[in-house]
Design an enzyme around this catalytic site. Structure first.
Site, PDB file in Angstrom:
ATOM      1  N   TYR A  13       0.786  -1.230   0.000  1.00  0.00           N
ATOM      2  CA  TYR A  13       0.000   0.000   0.000  1.00  0.00           C
ATOM      3  C   TYR A  13       0.822   1.285   0.000  1.00  0.00           C
ATOM      4  O   TYR A  13       0.259   2.369   0.001  1.00  0.00           O
ATOM      5  CB  TYR A  13      -0.940   0.006   1.216  1.00  0.00           C
ATOM      6  CG  TYR A  13      -1.908  -1.142   1.198  1.00  0.00           C
ATOM      7  CD1 TYR A  13      -3.012  -1.128   0.362  1.00  0.00           C
ATOM      8  CD2 TYR A  13      -1.718  -2.261   2.003  1.00  0.00           C
ATOM      9  CE1 TYR A  13      -3.898  -2.190   0.328  1.00  0.00           C
ATOM     10  CE2 TYR A  13      -2.601  -3.326   1.980  1.00  0.00           C
ATOM     11  CZ  TYR A  13      -3.686  -3.294   1.138  1.00  0.00           C
ATOM     12  OH  TYR A  13      -4.558  -4.342   1.102  1.00  0.00           O
ATOM     13  N   HIS A  58      -8.960   0.687  -6.035  1.00  0.00           N
ATOM     14  CA  HIS A  58      -8.150  -0.193  -5.194  1.00  0.00           C
ATOM     15  C   HIS A  58      -6.689   0.181  -5.391  1.00  0.00           C
ATOM     16  O   HIS A  58      -6.226   0.300  -6.532  1.00  0.00           O
ATOM     17  CB  HIS A  58      -8.379  -1.667  -5.543  1.00  0.00           C
ATOM     18  CG  HIS A  58      -9.782  -2.080  -5.310  1.00  0.00           C
ATOM     19  ND1 HIS A  58     -10.283  -2.297  -4.045  1.00  0.00           N
ATOM     20  CD2 HIS A  58     -10.814  -2.249  -6.165  1.00  0.00           C
ATOM     21  CE1 HIS A  58     -11.565  -2.602  -4.150  1.00  0.00           C
ATOM     22  NE2 HIS A  58     -11.916  -2.564  -5.422  1.00  0.00           N
TER      23      HIS A  58
END
Length: 139
Positions: free
Chosen positions: A22, A97
């Protein structure tokens, strides 16, 4: 123009949670940059780890905002109710996403919410949010 960003579970930990997946930037830092890139757009931000709160936010903003950027995180793959909420509102939603969900575990390959969205962006890191806002601005 008003755009609501809604982030789902565990995204409050961006910057510290699995940086290899991430990244290492927290969302508060990122959204400041995003707002600078779109100075004529009111970009509001909401994050919750609770499914019902995300549904409430979709209902609250889904008739008065010009667009919604949704990263449902893990709820993407499990929440029929969030999908139903997206289908019930009039404001267009773009699903985002950070990681490429198709390059991850097989259970992440299915989105129960994406079919109700204007489009789905996956795997572009935090830049996916910019791409989603740009899409909504250009609509």
């Amino acid at each position: 123009m008003k755009i609501q960003i809604i982030n789902g579970p565990n995204l409050n930990l961006l910057g510290v949670r699995e940086p290899s997946v991430y990244g290492n930037m927290d969302f508060d830092t990122y959204i400041a940059t995003l707002r600078e890139q779109f100075p004529n757009v009111q970009i509001d931000y909401y994050q919750s780890n609770v499914e019902g709160e995300i549904i409430n936010k979709l209902h609250e903003t889904g008739f008065s905002y010009d667009g919604i950027v949704l990263n449902g995180a893990g709820f993407t793959h499990t929440s029929v109710a969030i999908g139903d909420a997206i289908a019930a509102i009039k404001t267009p939603v773009v699903e985002v996403h950070i990681s490429n969900i198709y390059a991850r575990e097989e259970y992440r390959h299915m989105s129960l919410t994406g079919k109700y969205c204007k489009g789905v962006l996956t795997g572009f890191g935090l830049d996916g949010y910019r791409m989603a806002v740009d899409c909504l601005v250009r609509k």
